[in-house]
Design a protein around this motif. Structure first.
Motif, mmCIF file in Angstrom:
data_model
loop_
_atom_site.group_PDB
_atom_site.id
_atom_site.type_symbol
_atom_site.label_atom_id
_atom_site.label_comp_id
_atom_site.label_asym_id
_atom_site.label_seq_id
_atom_site.Cartn_x
_atom_site.Cartn_y
_atom_site.Cartn_z
ATOM 1 N N GLN A 70 0.913 -1.165 -0.166
ATOM 2 C CA GLN A 70 -0.061 -0.062 -0.102
ATOM 3 C C GLN A 70 0.842 1.150 -0.101
ATOM 4 N N ILE A 71 1.881 1.212 0.642
ATOM 5 C CA ILE A 71 2.831 2.409 0.633
ATOM 6 C C ILE A 71 3.505 2.602 -0.591
ATOM 7 N N VAL A 72 3.738 1.492 -1.227
ATOM 8 C CA VAL A 72 4.477 1.605 -2.506
ATOM 9 C C VAL A 72 3.508 2.212 -3.564
ATOM 10 N N ALA A 73 2.290 1.563 -3.491
ATOM 11 C CA ALA A 73 1.324 2.473 -4.141
ATOM 12 C C ALA A 73 0.924 3.807 -4.008
ATOM 13 N N GLN A 74 0.945 4.369 -2.562
ATOM 14 C CA GLN A 74 0.983 5.669 -2.680
ATOM 15 C C GLN A 74 2.100 6.419 -2.927
ATOM 16 N N VAL A 75 3.339 5.975 -2.973
ATOM 17 C CA VAL A 75 4.703 6.595 -3.529
ATOM 18 C C VAL A 75 4.654 6.794 -4.998
ATOM 19 N N ASN A 76 3.968 5.640 -5.861
ATOM 20 C CA ASN A 76 3.822 5.714 -7.174
ATOM 21 C C ASN A 76 2.795 6.612 -7.549
ATOM 22 N N GLN A 77 1.702 6.882 -6.743
ATOM 23 C CA GLN A 77 0.627 7.689 -7.031
ATOM 24 C C GLN A 77 1.071 9.079 -6.899
ATOM 25 N N LYS A 78 1.855 9.225 -5.745
ATOM 26 C CA LYS A 78 2.512 10.731 -5.819
ATOM 27 C C LYS A 78 3.517 11.283 -6.875
ATOM 28 N N LEU A 79 4.462 9.995 -7.204
ATOM 29 C CA LEU A 79 5.335 10.475 -8.646
ATOM 30 C C LEU A 79 4.462 10.420 -9.781
ATOM 31 N N ALA A 80 3.290 9.726 -9.894
ATOM 32 C CA ALA A 80 2.770 9.701 -10.843
ATOM 33 C C ALA A 80 2.055 11.155 -11.378
ATOM 34 N N THR A 81 1.432 11.800 -10.243
ATOM 35 C CA THR A 81 0.829 13.062 -10.209
ATOM 36 C C THR A 81 1.770 13.988 -10.684
ATOM 37 N N GLU A 82 3.130 13.972 -10.268
ATOM 38 C CA GLU A 82 4.145 14.929 -10.719
ATOM 39 C C GLU A 82 4.318 14.793 -12.218
ATOM 40 N N VAL A 83 4.148 13.383 -12.617
ATOM 41 C CA VAL A 83 4.503 13.267 -14.008
ATOM 42 C C VAL A 83 3.301 13.820 -14.934
ATOM 43 N N LEU A 84 2.014 13.345 -14.637
ATOM 44 C CA LEU A 84 0.995 13.791 -15.102
ATOM 45 C C LEU A 84 0.793 15.460 -15.278
ATOM 46 N N ALA A 85 1.453 16.190 -14.340
ATOM 47 C CA ALA A 85 1.368 17.512 -14.530
ATOM 48 C C ALA A 85 2.286 17.911 -15.525
ATOM 49 N N VAL A 86 3.433 17.140 -15.639
ATOM 50 C CA VAL A 86 4.530 17.598 -16.598
ATOM 51 C C VAL A 86 3.965 17.407 -18.010
ATOM 52 N N LEU A 87 3.327 16.117 -18.182
ATOM 53 C CA LEU A 87 2.584 15.911 -19.431
ATOM 54 C C LEU A 87 1.623 16.689 -19.821
ATOM 55 N N GLN A 88 0.677 17.034 -19.017
ATOM 56 C CA GLN A 88 -0.335 18.247 -19.213
ATOM 57 C C GLN A 88 0.294 19.659 -19.738
ATOM 58 N N SER A 89 1.432 19.932 -19.238
ATOM 59 C CA SER A 89 1.992 20.916 -19.718
ATOM 60 C C SER A 89 2.496 20.943 -21.161
ATOM 61 N N GLN A 90 3.009 19.701 -21.388
ATOM 62 C CA GLN A 90 3.572 19.247 -22.880
ATOM 63 C C GLN A 90 2.236 19.371 -23.848
ATOM 64 N N VAL A 91 1.107 18.753 -23.315
ATOM 65 C CA VAL A 91 -0.052 18.966 -24.131
ATOM 66 C C VAL A 91 -0.409 20.563 -24.507
ATOM 67 N N ASP A 92 -0.386 21.136 -23.372
ATOM 68 C CA ASP A 92 -0.781 22.602 -23.375
ATOM 69 C C ASP A 92 0.085 23.289 -24.697
ATOM 70 N N ARG A 93 1.382 23.220 -24.576
ATOM 71 C CA ARG A 93 2.268 23.813 -25.559
ATOM 72 C C ARG A 93 2.203 23.223 -26.907
ATOM 73 N N ALA A 94 1.931 21.907 -26.667
ATOM 74 C CA ALA A 94 1.667 21.162 -28.047
ATOM 75 C C ALA A 94 0.416 21.881 -28.851
ATOM 76 N N ARG A 95 -0.840 22.048 -28.092
ATOM 77 C CA ARG A 95 -2.000 22.671 -28.508
ATOM 78 C C ARG A 95 -1.571 23.838 -29.123
ATOM 79 N N SER A 96 -0.689 24.811 -28.430
ATOM 80 C CA SER A 96 -0.567 26.136 -28.716
ATOM 81 C C SER A 96 0.322 26.154 -30.103
ATOM 82 N N ALA A 97 1.129 25.147 -30.317
ATOM 83 C CA ALA A 97 2.006 24.996 -31.482
ATOM 84 C C ALA A 97 1.325 24.172 -32.493
#
Length: 381
Positions: free
Chosen positions: A266-293
């Motif tokens: 369960q702790i590993v799942a929590q850690v992975n979720q925290k790390l995934a949230t950070e990655v998803l935020a980066v991906l969303q920024s990439q999508v926003d830039r790609a839309r603009s371009a």
């Protein structure tokens, strides 16, 4: 994670030589009592794979795959290693078996390409790292690989407990002898204030733990280190730590009283979720830039064309989505029996990976369509 990524890349590169592929995904039990039941489930999935294989290919060709799958059953247990699921991938030459951190539906897939989507979904937010649990009195370490945590059997020289690590340096509740004056043999005895001595002992202990983990594990493996400790100890340990591999934004401050296999999972799942949230935020920024371009597309026909051109940098696929179709060279087949039995989204994912792109499998309610893509360049370029 690296092992699965490397082997998947190897399979994808060699698919023309090694295919067809049989990919079996199944849930496994962590308990000894369920070994026989897991093997029975695996046998049933093998029979499903055989039916599909002999329909698309030949009965004679199945014999080699049957032999390789029979060898898998010779293992004492299919699970019982902390994984919730496994995947078995068999090609003409090789057999690969991986534990999966994510629970998957029992299924068997046969095709010219590896059925990669569940592997991608498991691997994309599954990091390899060390999990360090520290308290004022003790420490413990787990190695997390492919989402599965394994306790590290620390040697006797490790600072397993504060008393063991500090020995005669302990001040808490002890009477210390300190030398005063100039005369030899002159001494005075006194008790440190309890709180001050406890704080001193804890800091000394944390320094030893930090130095030991850095020297013996972090430097050699270069794995990130995740700290499991209550909030007060988190703050003190981080202030003292010299370990550059200690993750600053990812920490677990709620420590279960009993750290058994289920609690650690369960702790590993929590850690992975925290790390995934950070990655998803980066991906969303990439999508926003790609839309603009004007480098972001969601039409599946356009994605298929751009993928064939090597113009897809990142492909996003909705979890559980299925679109019948197969790629035959540069042509898209949607009408043959083989095409109807093939998930085009898997074919596109493999193609994008072959050409150096990235693939993510995201929840369908976040993507709102079967697939979207970020292009390397606009269509006009």
């Amino acid at each position: 994670m690296a092992e699965l990524q490397n082997d998947l890349a190897q399979l994808i590169r060699a698919q023309g030589e090694q295919g067809p592929f049989v990919s079996i995904f199944m849930k496994v039990s962590p308990y000894e009592r369920d070994i026989a039941e897991d093997k029975a489930t695996f046998r049933n999935l093998v029979q499903q794979a055989k039916k599909t294989f002999v329909t698309r290919f030949t009965e004679k060709g199945w014999a080699a795959y049957q032999d390789k799958l029979a060898q898998v059953l010779q293992q004492r247990a299919l699970g019982n290693n902390g994984a919730t699921s496994i995947v078995v991938v068999v090609g003409q030459n090789d057999t690969f078996i991986y534990p999966l951190a994510q629970e998957v539906a029992n299924s068997a897939h046969v095709g010219d390409t590896v059925y990669a989507l569940p592997l991608i979904a498991n691997d994309q937010f599954s990091w390899d790292y060390h999990l360090l649990k520290v308290s004022q009195d003790s420490m413990a370490l787990w190695d997390v690989t492919e989402g599965v945590a394994t306790p590290v059997d620390l040697p006797a020289a490790a600072p397993l407990t504060r008393e063991q690590a500090l020995g005669t340096e302990l001040t808490t509740g002890k009477t210390r002898t300190t030398r005063t004056g100039l005369g030899a043999g002159q001494a005075s005895h006194g008790n440190d204030p309890k709180e001050a001595s406890q704080a001193s002992d804890m800091q000394n202990y944390f320094k030893q733990v930090d130095d030991y983990i850095l020297t013996n594990y972090s430097k050699s493996t270069q794995k990130p280190l995740v700290l499991l400790a209550v909030s007060e100890n988190q703050a003190i340990f981080r202030k003292l730590s010299k370990n550059k591999y200690l993750l600053q934004n990812t920490q677990i401050s709620k420590v279960p009283a009993k750290l058994d296999r289920q609690a650690i999972a369960q702790i590993v799942a929590q850690v992975n979720q925290k790390l995934a949230t950070e990655v998803l935020a980066v991906l969303q920024s990439q999508v926003d830039r790609a839309r603009s371009a004007k480098k972001y597309i969601s039409d599946l026909g356009a994605i298929t064309q751009r993928a064939a051109e090597g113009n897809v940098a990142t492909l996003f696929v909705a979890q559980g989505a299925y679109v019948a179709g197969r790629l035959v060279g540069e042509e898209l087949d949607t009408s043959s029996p083989a095409a109807k039995a093939t998930n085009l989204l898997n074919e596109l994912s493999v193609q994008v990976l072959q050409l150096g792109g990235q693939v993510y499998v995201l929840p369908a309610d976040e993507l709102h369509t079967d697939a979207t893509a970020i292009l390397r360049r606009t269509v006009e370029e």
